[in-house]
Scaffold this active site. Structure first.
Site, PDB file in Angstrom:
ATOM      1  N   THR A  18       0.918  -1.256  -0.087  1.00 23.79           N
ATOM      2  CA  THR A  18      -0.224   0.200   0.189  1.00 23.79           C
ATOM      3  C   THR A  18       0.937   1.229  -0.007  1.00 23.79           C
ATOM      4  O   THR A  18       0.601   2.127  -0.736  1.00 23.79           O
ATOM      5  CB  THR A  18      -0.931  -0.109   1.334  1.00 23.79           C
ATOM      6  OG1 THR A  18      -1.690  -1.076   1.174  1.00 23.79           O
ATOM      7  CG2 THR A  18      -1.882   1.084   1.376  1.00 23.79           C
ATOM      8  N   LYS A  41      -8.774  -1.006  -4.072  1.00 24.82           N
ATOM      9  CA  LYS A  41      -8.482  -2.267  -3.521  1.00 24.82           C
ATOM     10  C   LYS A  41      -9.750  -3.300  -3.691  1.00 24.82           C
ATOM     11  O   LYS A  41     -11.045  -2.883  -2.893  1.00 24.82           O
ATOM     12  CB  LYS A  41      -8.362  -1.987  -1.879  1.00 24.82           C
ATOM     13  CG  LYS A  41      -8.071  -3.384  -1.365  1.00 24.82           C
ATOM     14  CD  LYS A  41      -6.654  -3.699  -1.175  1.00 24.82           C
ATOM     15  CE  LYS A  41      -6.045  -4.771  -0.281  1.00 24.82           C
ATOM     16  NZ  LYS A  41      -4.812  -4.931   0.157  1.00 24.82           N
ATOM     17  N   SER A  45      -9.244  -7.615   3.724  1.00 22.29           N
ATOM     18  CA  SER A  45      -9.835  -8.067   4.869  1.00 22.29           C
ATOM     19  C   SER A  45      -9.037  -7.500   6.277  1.00 22.29           C
ATOM     20  O   SER A  45      -8.029  -6.812   5.920  1.00 22.29           O
ATOM     21  CB  SER A  45      -9.633  -9.667   4.577  1.00 22.29           C
ATOM     22  OG  SER A  45      -8.232  -9.876   4.323  1.00 22.29           O
ATOM     23  N   ASP A  56      -6.208   0.156   3.577  1.00 23.87           N
ATOM     24  CA  ASP A  56      -5.674   0.114   2.346  1.00 23.87           C
ATOM     25  C   ASP A  56      -6.406   0.940   1.590  1.00 23.87           C
ATOM     26  O   ASP A  56      -5.744   1.877   0.692  1.00 23.87           O
ATOM     27  CB  ASP A  56      -4.917  -1.390   1.818  1.00 23.87           C
ATOM     28  CG  ASP A  56      -4.237  -2.107   2.644  1.00 23.87           C
ATOM     29  OD1 ASP A  56      -3.498  -1.510   3.344  1.00 23.87           O
ATOM     30  OD2 ASP A  56      -4.234  -3.376   2.366  1.00 23.87           O
ATOM     31  N   GLU A 117      -4.796  -2.647  -6.120  1.00 20.78           N
ATOM     32  CA  GLU A 117      -3.912  -3.532  -5.230  1.00 20.78           C
ATOM     33  C   GLU A 117      -4.495  -4.880  -4.864  1.00 20.78           C
ATOM     34  O   GLU A 117      -5.688  -5.072  -4.487  1.00 20.78           O
ATOM     35  CB  GLU A 117      -3.660  -2.759  -4.020  1.00 20.78           C
ATOM     36  CG  GLU A 117      -2.929  -3.443  -2.915  1.00 20.78           C
ATOM     37  CD  GLU A 117      -2.731  -2.683  -1.761  1.00 20.78           C
ATOM     38  OE1 GLU A 117      -2.652  -3.122  -0.421  1.00 20.78           O
ATOM     39  OE2 GLU A 117      -2.368  -1.294  -1.703  1.00 20.78           O
ATOM     40  N   GLY A 118      -3.870  -5.744  -4.864  1.00 18.68           N
ATOM     41  CA  GLY A 118      -4.219  -7.192  -4.595  1.00 18.68           C
ATOM     42  C   GLY A 118      -4.095  -7.359  -2.860  1.00 18.68           C
ATOM     43  O   GLY A 118      -3.743  -6.408  -2.225  1.00 18.68           O
ATOM     44  N   ALA A 119      -4.466  -8.813  -2.499  1.00 24.99           N
ATOM     45  CA  ALA A 119      -4.019  -9.015  -1.135  1.00 24.99           C
ATOM     46  C   ALA A 119      -3.121  -9.959  -0.892  1.00 24.99           C
ATOM     47  O   ALA A 119      -3.396 -11.126  -1.490  1.00 24.99           O
ATOM     48  CB  ALA A 119      -5.387  -9.690  -0.298  1.00 24.99           C
ATOM     49  N   GLY A 120      -2.034  -9.698  -0.082  1.00 28.23           N
ATOM     50  CA  GLY A 120      -0.733 -10.867  -0.080  1.00 28.23           C
ATOM     51  C   GLY A 120      -0.118 -10.926  -1.261  1.00 28.23           C
ATOM     52  O   GLY A 120       0.195  -9.969  -1.913  1.00 28.23           O
ATOM     53  N   ASN A 177      11.526  -2.944  -1.397  1.00 26.90           N
ATOM     54  CA  ASN A 177      11.074  -2.025  -0.308  1.00 26.90           C
ATOM     55  C   ASN A 177      11.966  -2.136   0.940  1.00 26.90           C
ATOM     56  O   ASN A 177      11.926  -3.112   1.563  1.00 26.90           O
ATOM     57  CB  ASN A 177       9.608  -1.933   0.080  1.00 26.90           C
ATOM     58  CG  ASN A 177       8.964  -1.240   0.912  1.00 26.90           C
ATOM     59  OD1 ASN A 177       9.701   0.028   1.031  1.00 26.90           O
ATOM     60  ND2 ASN A 177       7.853  -1.231   1.539  1.00 26.90           N
TER      61      ASN A 177
END
Length: 219
Positions: A18, A41, A45, A56, A117-120, A177
């Site tokens: 994020t 997003k 969750s 996010d 943006e995905g999750a994981g 990052n």
């Protein structure tokens, strides 16, 4: 209007997707000052009403140009800190893959540039048989991998990139990052740059990242 779209995925959870996504949005807006730039997003969750300002989707909406609210940036939210599939199942629901695609397409029609943006990671399930990789293929959009620069990042990044290649999903960039600590030198950066020439960047070099992404899309 039909947005140039990227899907942002991680090598794991908590790698800074994020934060990187928000910086990407702001830099795209700087380099394309007249553009409508959005971050969304589709599924999130682990939500808490108390921490709504840190969702996010909220942060992505604030980094969009012009800014959009959480209700627009978020497709569907769940309380349980699980994958979207399992968080939905915890409340007796099932994510609608086609609905997720429609949510993204709706934003594509209203934007010049869109960051999803995905999750994981890329193989996280949305439904029992559909993953974020399937979403990238359905949207026909390239993927940006965000990886935390630490011991083990080479393995997780190469596996993620290999998955993309095996599914014929274009790799747009790999962003390392460095999250608030001393890093183990430039060994990870140098090795990955040799594996994926021209596609590996540090997160604090965002102007270079965006210049690369826009050049690829304009080519």
């Amino acid at each position: 209007m039909s947005a140039l779209t990227w899907l942002v995925t991680g090598t794991n959870t908590s790698v800074g997707k994020t934060w990187v996504g928000c910086e990407l949005l702001r830099e795209v807006a700087r380099q394309r000052s007249r553009a409508v730039v959005r971050g969304i997003k589709p599924l999130e969750s682990g939500l808490s009403e108390v921490a709504k300002k840190q969702w996010d989707a909220t942060l992505l909406g604030q980094a969009s140009t012009p800014e959009i609210g959480t209700q627009d940036a978020l497709g569907k939210g769940y309380l349980a800190p699980l994958s979207p599939l399992h968080a939905a199942q915890a409340v007796g629901e099932m994510p609608d893959f086609n609905g997720v695609c429609r949510f993204v397409v709706g934003h594509q029609l209203e934007s010049h540039f869109l960051l999803v943006e995905g999750a994981g990671g890329i193989a996280v399930p949305i439904t029992p048989h559909r993953t974020y990789g399937d979403l990238a293929r359905a949207l026909k959009c390239p993927v940006i991998i965000v990886a935390k620069d630490e011991l083990g990042v080479i393995n997780s990044t190469v596996l993620t990139a290999h998955y993309l290649a095996s599914q014929k999903i274009p790799l747009a960039a790999i962003i390392l990052n460095r999250i608030g600590r001393v890093t183990p030198g430039d060994h990870n950066l140098q090795y990955l740059a040799e594996c994926y020439p021209g596609k590996v960047f540090l997160a604090d070099h965002m102007p270079d990242v965006v210049a690369h992404l826009l050049a690829e899309l304009d080519a």
